[in-house]
Design an enzyme around this catalytic site. Sequence first.
Site, PDB file in Angstrom:
ATOM      1  N   ASP A  36       0.828  -1.211   0.000  1.00 54.14           N
ATOM      2  CA  ASP A  36       0.000   0.000   0.000  1.00 54.14           C
ATOM      3  C   ASP A  36       0.867   1.268   0.000  1.00 54.14           C
ATOM      4  O   ASP A  36       2.001   1.256   0.478  1.00 54.14           O
ATOM      5  CB  ASP A  36      -0.903  -0.014   1.243  1.00 54.14           C
ATOM      6  CG  ASP A  36      -2.032   1.004   1.126  1.00 54.14           C
ATOM      7  OD1 ASP A  36      -2.382   1.395  -0.005  1.00 54.14           O
ATOM      8  OD2 ASP A  36      -2.558   1.422   2.170  1.00 54.14           O
ATOM      9  N   HIS A  53       2.628   3.990  -8.876  1.00 57.79           N
ATOM     10  CA  HIS A  53       2.400   2.574  -9.190  1.00 57.79           C
ATOM     11  C   HIS A  53       3.600   1.984  -9.924  1.00 57.79           C
ATOM     12  O   HIS A  53       3.987   0.855  -9.670  1.00 57.79           O
ATOM     13  CB  HIS A  53       1.120   2.414 -10.017  1.00 57.79           C
ATOM     14  CG  HIS A  53      -0.132   2.755  -9.248  1.00 57.79           C
ATOM     15  ND1 HIS A  53      -0.383   2.239  -7.993  1.00 57.79           N
ATOM     16  CD2 HIS A  53      -1.188   3.549  -9.548  1.00 57.79           C
ATOM     17  CE1 HIS A  53      -1.554   2.707  -7.558  1.00 57.79           C
ATOM     18  NE2 HIS A  53      -2.056   3.514  -8.476  1.00 57.79           N
ATOM     19  N   LEU A 147      10.958 -19.954  -4.994  1.00 55.47           N
ATOM     20  CA  LEU A 147       9.914 -19.163  -4.334  1.00 55.47           C
ATOM     21  C   LEU A 147       8.561 -19.297  -5.053  1.00 55.47           C
ATOM     22  O   LEU A 147       8.510 -19.211  -6.279  1.00 55.47           O
ATOM     23  CB  LEU A 147      10.336 -17.684  -4.355  1.00 55.47           C
ATOM     24  CG  LEU A 147       9.337 -16.699  -3.741  1.00 55.47           C
ATOM     25  CD1 LEU A 147       9.478 -16.667  -2.222  1.00 55.47           C
ATOM     26  CD2 LEU A 147       9.547 -15.285  -4.296  1.00 55.47           C
TER      27      LEU A 147
HETATM   28  C1  IPE Z   1      -5.301  -2.564  -0.257  1.00 53.66           C
HETATM   29  O1  IPE Z   1      -5.020  -1.223  -0.375  1.00 53.66           O
HETATM   30  C2  IPE Z   1      -5.257  -3.219  -1.607  1.00 53.66           C
HETATM   31  C3  IPE Z   1      -3.947  -3.341  -2.190  1.00 53.66           C
HETATM   32  C4  IPE Z   1      -2.815  -2.977  -1.664  1.00 53.66           C
HETATM   33  C5  IPE Z   1      -3.914  -3.945  -3.502  1.00 53.66           C
HETATM   34  P1  IPE Z   1      -6.178  -0.121  -0.550  1.00 53.66           P
HETATM   35  O2  IPE Z   1      -5.475   1.163  -0.740  1.00 53.66           O
HETATM   36  O3  IPE Z   1      -7.103  -0.540  -1.619  1.00 53.66           O
HETATM   37  O4  IPE Z   1      -6.921  -0.223   0.833  1.00 53.66           O
HETATM   38  P2  IPE Z   1      -7.806   0.847   1.624  1.00 53.66           P
HETATM   39  O5  IPE Z   1      -8.836   1.354   0.657  1.00 53.66           O
HETATM   40  O6  IPE Z   1      -6.883   1.918   2.072  1.00 53.66           O
HETATM   41  O7  IPE Z   1      -8.356   0.080   2.770  1.00 53.66           O
HETATM   42  C1  IPE Z   2      -1.412   0.447  -3.446  1.00 55.94           C
HETATM   43  O1  IPE Z   2      -1.230   1.815  -3.396  1.00 55.94           O
HETATM   44  C2  IPE Z   2      -1.735  -0.042  -4.832  1.00 55.94           C
HETATM   45  C3  IPE Z   2      -3.124  -0.488  -5.008  1.00 55.94           C
HETATM   46  C4  IPE Z   2      -4.032  -0.507  -4.108  1.00 55.94           C
HETATM   47  C5  IPE Z   2      -3.485  -0.957  -6.331  1.00 55.94           C
HETATM   48  P1  IPE Z   2      -2.429   2.847  -3.363  1.00 55.94           P
HETATM   49  O2  IPE Z   2      -2.796   3.195  -4.761  1.00 55.94           O
HETATM   50  O3  IPE Z   2      -3.555   2.331  -2.544  1.00 55.94           O
HETATM   51  O4  IPE Z   2      -1.760   4.079  -2.661  1.00 55.94           O
HETATM   52  P2  IPE Z   2      -2.407   5.029  -1.571  1.00 55.94           P
HETATM   53  O5  IPE Z   2      -2.953   4.170  -0.484  1.00 55.94           O
HETATM   54  O6  IPE Z   2      -3.491   5.809  -2.276  1.00 55.94           O
HETATM   55  O7  IPE Z   2      -1.287   5.898  -1.103  1.00 55.94           O
HETATM   56 MG    MG Z   3      -4.031   2.459  -0.591  1.00 53.35          MG
END
Ligand code: IPE
Ligand code: IPE
Ligand code: MG
Length: 260
Positions: A36, A53, A147
């Site tokens: 995340d 990303h 792995l």
């Molecule tokens: C969880 O992160 C999903 C992934 C890392 C793929 P999100 O960014 O979607 O989660 P919330 O919305 O903060 O709970």
């Molecule tokens: C994780 O990073 C990637 C996915 C959930 C696909 P985020 O896109 O959720 O990044 P934040 O949480 O907005 O910083």
């Molecule tokens: Mg996120």
Amino acid sequence: MWRKLFSRNNKLNYTVNDANQLDPDNIPAHIAIIMDGNGRWAKKRGLPRTLGHRAGVEALRGIVKAATKIGVQILTVYAFSTENWKRPASEVDLLMQLFSEYLDNEIDELDNNGVQIRFIGKTDELAETLQKKMAEAEQRTGCNIGLILNIAVNYGGRAEVIRAVRDIAQQVLAKKMLIEEITEQSIKTHLYTCDLPDPDLVIRTSGDLRLSNFLLWQSAYSELWFTDSNWPDFRAEHLIQAIANYQLRERRFGGLKNPK
Ligand code: IPE
Ligand code: IPE
Ligand code: MG
């Protein structure tokens, strides 16, 4: 009492950043990561989320290598949740494109390093070209013995349980299974991770303290580790720190450490 607490805290804050300092006999076999914070990483730098990303993919590349080197057997990474479709179409499209590029760019190296790639989640809802690429990667690396890299795409813990319940209900209706045969073990056989041990350690980056629908069934007794680092900043040192912290913990699974 306070002395005890103090020393325990001290111990928990103890950090190592060299894999050689880890106890080789207590490496978590299965580590799961909620990757995340890509968006926050980009925002902090005044960059579009897209670049966050992209940087996240780079971080994954490094962590797969580090996990292999440390001797982790299974790495499950959360790449896209069943709820991430709520994001703007442009972001979803970019993420799908990145999964595809990741496979194109990494498959040779992953295969050469003996990594076995698997996908978990409702992959049948993804674009057909991407599904095909995923299936090819799984097939190509299916016999590798290094792995196991599970990539969770369009994955949701609740959706996974619903799928298992439906499969089991079908079997009961078809009189192939008795109600009494519905057990933890039989439910497990209907999960995406049916042949894998539960994660020993679940890591979430970026400071949020929640599971966001990740491996809900499997993480019942997983150790959890959170870091404020955003995923694109997550390096081998962080992984080693998480494992070092894991190695200080006492896993009781509801029992007692020293039953008398
Ligand atoms: C969880 O992160 C999903 C992934 C890392 C793929 P999100 O960014 O979607 O989660 P919330 O919305 O903060 O709970
Ligand atoms: C994780 O990073 C990637 C996915 C959930 C696909 P985020 O896109 O959720 O990044 P934040 O949480 O907005 O910083
Ligand atoms: Mg996120």
